[in-house]
Design a protein around this motif. Structure first.
Motif, mmCIF file in Angstrom:
data_model
loop_
_atom_site.group_PDB
_atom_site.id
_atom_site.type_symbol
_atom_site.label_atom_id
_atom_site.label_comp_id
_atom_site.label_asym_id
_atom_site.label_seq_id
_atom_site.Cartn_x
_atom_site.Cartn_y
_atom_site.Cartn_z
ATOM 1 N N GLY A 46 25.923 39.136 38.196
ATOM 2 C CA GLY A 46 25.611 39.160 39.617
ATOM 3 C C GLY A 46 24.507 38.191 39.981
ATOM 4 N N PHE A 47 23.494 38.091 39.123
ATOM 5 C CA PHE A 47 22.391 37.167 39.374
ATOM 6 C C PHE A 47 22.898 35.730 39.419
ATOM 7 C CE2 PHE A 47 18.797 34.509 38.467
ATOM 8 C CZ PHE A 47 17.727 35.126 39.084
ATOM 9 N N ALA A 48 23.726 35.369 38.435
ATOM 10 C CA ALA A 48 24.241 33.996 38.384
ATOM 11 C C ALA A 48 25.107 33.681 39.596
ATOM 12 C CB ALA A 48 25.035 33.789 37.090
ATOM 13 N N LEU A 49 25.940 34.632 40.007
ATOM 14 C CA LEU A 49 26.812 34.407 41.156
ATOM 15 C C LEU A 49 26.009 34.312 42.449
ATOM 16 C CD1 LEU A 49 29.641 36.880 40.138
ATOM 17 C CD2 LEU A 49 29.920 34.399 40.398
ATOM 18 N N LEU A 149 38.362 43.621 49.325
ATOM 19 C CA LEU A 149 39.051 42.646 48.492
ATOM 20 C C LEU A 149 38.601 42.847 47.053
ATOM 21 C CD1 LEU A 149 38.730 39.361 50.589
ATOM 22 C CD2 LEU A 149 40.784 40.751 50.290
ATOM 23 N N ALA A 150 39.542 42.994 46.147
ATOM 24 C CA ALA A 150 39.243 42.995 44.718
ATOM 25 C C ALA A 150 39.214 41.545 44.263
ATOM 26 C CB ALA A 150 40.301 43.775 43.953
ATOM 27 N N ALA A 151 38.082 41.120 43.701
ATOM 28 C CA ALA A 151 37.933 39.717 43.300
ATOM 29 C C ALA A 151 37.233 39.623 41.947
ATOM 30 C CB ALA A 151 37.158 38.943 44.356
ATOM 31 N N PRO A 152 37.795 40.225 40.900
ATOM 32 C CA PRO A 152 37.146 40.164 39.591
ATOM 33 C C PRO A 152 37.028 38.727 39.097
ATOM 34 C CG PRO A 152 39.387 41.005 39.403
ATOM 35 C CD PRO A 152 39.083 40.946 40.853
ATOM 36 N N VAL A 153 35.952 38.487 38.357
ATOM 37 C CA VAL A 153 35.625 37.131 37.936
ATOM 38 C C VAL A 153 35.832 36.984 36.436
ATOM 39 C CG1 VAL A 153 33.192 37.798 37.751
ATOM 40 C CG2 VAL A 153 33.785 35.383 37.894
ATOM 41 N N SER A 154 36.311 35.818 36.043
ATOM 42 C CA SER A 154 36.443 35.469 34.636
ATOM 43 C C SER A 154 35.367 34.458 34.287
ATOM 44 C CB SER A 154 37.823 34.867 34.353
ATOM 45 O OG SER A 154 37.867 34.305 33.057
ATOM 46 N N VAL A 159 28.938 30.311 32.123
ATOM 47 C CA VAL A 159 30.111 29.709 32.750
ATOM 48 C C VAL A 159 29.933 29.705 34.264
ATOM 49 C CG1 VAL A 159 32.593 29.962 33.124
ATOM 50 C CG2 VAL A 159 31.639 30.340 30.845
ATOM 51 N N VAL A 160 29.437 30.832 34.808
ATOM 52 C CA VAL A 160 29.182 30.901 36.250
ATOM 53 C C VAL A 160 28.187 29.834 36.664
ATOM 54 C CG1 VAL A 160 28.171 32.311 38.084
ATOM 55 C CG2 VAL A 160 29.771 33.336 36.468
ATOM 56 N N ALA A 161 27.067 29.736 35.937
ATOM 57 C CA ALA A 161 26.039 28.767 36.291
ATOM 58 C C ALA A 161 26.557 27.337 36.250
ATOM 59 C CB ALA A 161 24.840 28.927 35.359
ATOM 60 N N GLY A 164 32.095 27.041 36.369
ATOM 61 C CA GLY A 164 33.413 27.136 35.765
ATOM 62 C C GLY A 164 34.104 28.468 35.884
ATOM 63 N N ALA A 165 33.553 29.413 36.646
ATOM 64 C CA ALA A 165 34.165 30.741 36.754
ATOM 65 C C ALA A 165 35.480 30.682 37.517
ATOM 66 C CB ALA A 165 33.205 31.706 37.449
ATOM 67 N N SER A 166 36.329 31.684 37.268
ATOM 68 C CA SER A 166 37.615 31.808 37.952
ATOM 69 C C SER A 166 37.726 33.194 38.565
ATOM 70 C CB SER A 166 38.775 31.588 36.969
ATOM 71 O OG SER A 166 38.694 30.313 36.358
ATOM 72 N N PHE A 167 38.394 33.275 39.720
ATOM 73 C CA PHE A 167 38.548 34.535 40.423
ATOM 74 C C PHE A 167 40.020 34.807 40.702
ATOM 75 C CE2 PHE A 167 34.308 33.172 41.302
ATOM 76 C CZ PHE A 167 33.561 34.327 41.405
ATOM 77 N N ALA A 168 40.419 36.066 40.485
ATOM 78 C CA ALA A 168 41.695 36.574 40.992
ATOM 79 C C ALA A 168 41.355 37.501 42.149
ATOM 80 C CB ALA A 168 42.451 37.329 39.909
ATOM 81 N N VAL A 169 42.064 37.370 43.259
ATOM 82 C CA VAL A 169 41.721 38.123 44.465
ATOM 83 C C VAL A 169 42.965 38.821 44.998
ATOM 84 C CG1 VAL A 169 40.634 38.029 46.746
ATOM 85 C CG2 VAL A 169 40.030 36.334 45.007
ATOM 86 N N SER A 170 42.795 40.101 45.382
ATOM 87 C CA SER A 170 43.893 40.825 46.023
ATOM 88 C C SER A 170 43.367 41.658 47.175
ATOM 89 C CB SER A 170 44.639 41.705 45.020
ATOM 90 O OG SER A 170 43.794 42.725 44.501
ATOM 91 N N GLY A 171 44.275 41.961 48.082
ATOM 92 C CA GLY A 171 43.938 42.677 49.302
ATOM 93 C C GLY A 171 44.602 41.969 50.463
ATOM 94 N N PRO A 172 44.302 42.369 51.695
ATOM 95 C CA PRO A 172 44.910 41.701 52.847
ATOM 96 C C PRO A 172 44.642 40.193 52.824
ATOM 97 C CG PRO A 172 43.841 43.726 53.528
ATOM 98 C CD PRO A 172 43.455 43.513 52.105
ATOM 99 N N GLU A 173 45.706 39.412 52.978
ATOM 100 C CA GLU A 173 45.545 37.961 52.843
ATOM 101 C C GLU A 173 44.662 37.380 53.936
ATOM 102 O OE1 GLU A 173 48.167 33.938 51.922
ATOM 103 O OE2 GLU A 173 49.187 35.826 52.391
#
Length: 344
Positions: A46-49, A149-154, A159-161, A164-173
């Motif tokens: 969370g801090f890095a994001l 919105l569910a947006a878990p991060v990989s 990697v975040v700093a 290079g992080a990646s997100f998958a997102v779901s919920g109302p478009e």
């Protein structure tokens, strides 16, 4: 002054919160640096994001249960909140917590974000949590007029700093399009995967594969070492081959130097394997390799590596192979050069 008051005072006077915005208008609003953004959860990830949003020019109101972990963000301009409810006046609130119970507590628990008279328009959860708990929070959010919105991060904090992080997102478009400009500041890729809790399943599948790859990487690295090949040399070859990846590259220093300072702990990996195997049982999908890795991860936790980085699977594999490992004093490139944050 609390974060709610600050959010109210910094609001754009031209925005009428009582009227609906069109998708285009709301998306344009999300791209503005003066949108009111809250952040709950400033652990390692969370801090890095949150730092990336601040570096992009977005003021933040920030809450963390252990206040000291959030205080360094104040030096970057963040306003510290006393509780999650103090973020409720923000337009968008991000959450990044360790697990399902934490997510429920911070949102629908006593004095939670969604328990007051005011609620954010959009709640973006970047945690890896159980889909059933997320669905409970989603139902409460809908009753308050908040879109979840569910947006878990990989990725890990480094990697975040590096961007290079990646997100998958779901919920109302429509809501996804609203916050997409903010998510793009947080990482290299953002993928909309569908409605409801689809992103939760995508992230769980991702982390099951993470466990399988980590165990396999430990096995082959030690197989090479037991035949006389230095870990650094083997991993240099692997990372330059078609089988190399950002993952094998950024875990290489840990395997070479035996530095298991946690980026993602073995206990957290076990939690995600638990969730993945539970999802497999519900769907009647056999996962024999993942099940075997789950037991190896459990063995590593039981052996005392639970609070270490999951790369410590290497140590248990070495023990099983009758090997005593020593750190290799050689420079290893982790491939995590910084990617600049684009300011607004």
């Amino acid at each position: 002054m609390n974060a709610r008051q600050t959010a109210d005072e910094t609001a754009d006077d031209t925005v009428d919160e009582t009227t609906d915005q069109t998708t285009d208008d709301t998306t344009a609003e999300a791209a503005r640096p003066d949108i009111r953004i809250g952040w709950a959860g400033t652990g390692r990830m969370g801090f890095a994001l949150a730092t990336r949003l601040l570096d992009a020019g977005h003021p933040l109101a920030v809450f963390n249960r252990t206040r000291a972990k959030a205080e360094p963000l104040a030096a970057r301009g963040a306003v510290l909140a006393d509780g999650p409810a103090d973020l409720a006046a923000c337009d968008v609130v991000f959450t990044m917590v360790s697990g399902s119970s934490d997510f429920a507590e911070i949102t629908i628990g006593e004095h939670g974000l969604l328990t007051g008279k005011t609620a954010p328009r959009v709640l973006v959860d970047c945690s890896t949590v159980d889909a059933e708990v997320s669905a409970q929070v989603r139902a409460v959010a809908e009753s308050t007029g908040t879109v979840l919105l569910a947006a878990p991060v990989s990725g890990n904090p480094r990697v975040v700093a590096s961007g290079g992080a990646s997100f998958a997102v779901s919920g109302p478009e429509e809501a996804y399009r609203t916050v997409e400009p903010l998510l793009e500041h947080l990482g290299a890729s953002v993928t909309y995967v569908g409605e409801g809790e689809a992103a939760r399943l995508v992230k769980i599948c991702h982390n099951v594969l993470l466990g399988v790859l980590a165990q396999s990487l430990a096995e082959i690295t030690l197989l090479a070492e037991k035949h006389g090949v230095r870990r650094a040399a083997f991993l240099e070859f692997l990372n330059a081959s078609v089988l190399g990846s950002p993952f094998t590259r950024y875990k290489a220093p840990a395997l070479v130097h035996l530095d298991f300072t946690p980026t993602f702990t073995t206990t957290l990996l076990r939690k995600d394997l638990d969730l993945g195997l539970a999802a497999a049982r519900r769907a009647e999908v056999p996962m024999p390799i993942a099940a075997a890795v789950h037991q190896l991860v459990q063995a590593a936790v039981g052996a005392g590596h639970g609070d270490q980085d999951f790369a410590a699977l290497l140590l248990e594999q070495a023990r099983a192979s009758g090997m005593v490992l020593t750190p290799e004093d050689v420079s290893v490139d982790d491939g995590l050069g910084p990617r600049p944050v684009s300011p607004q």
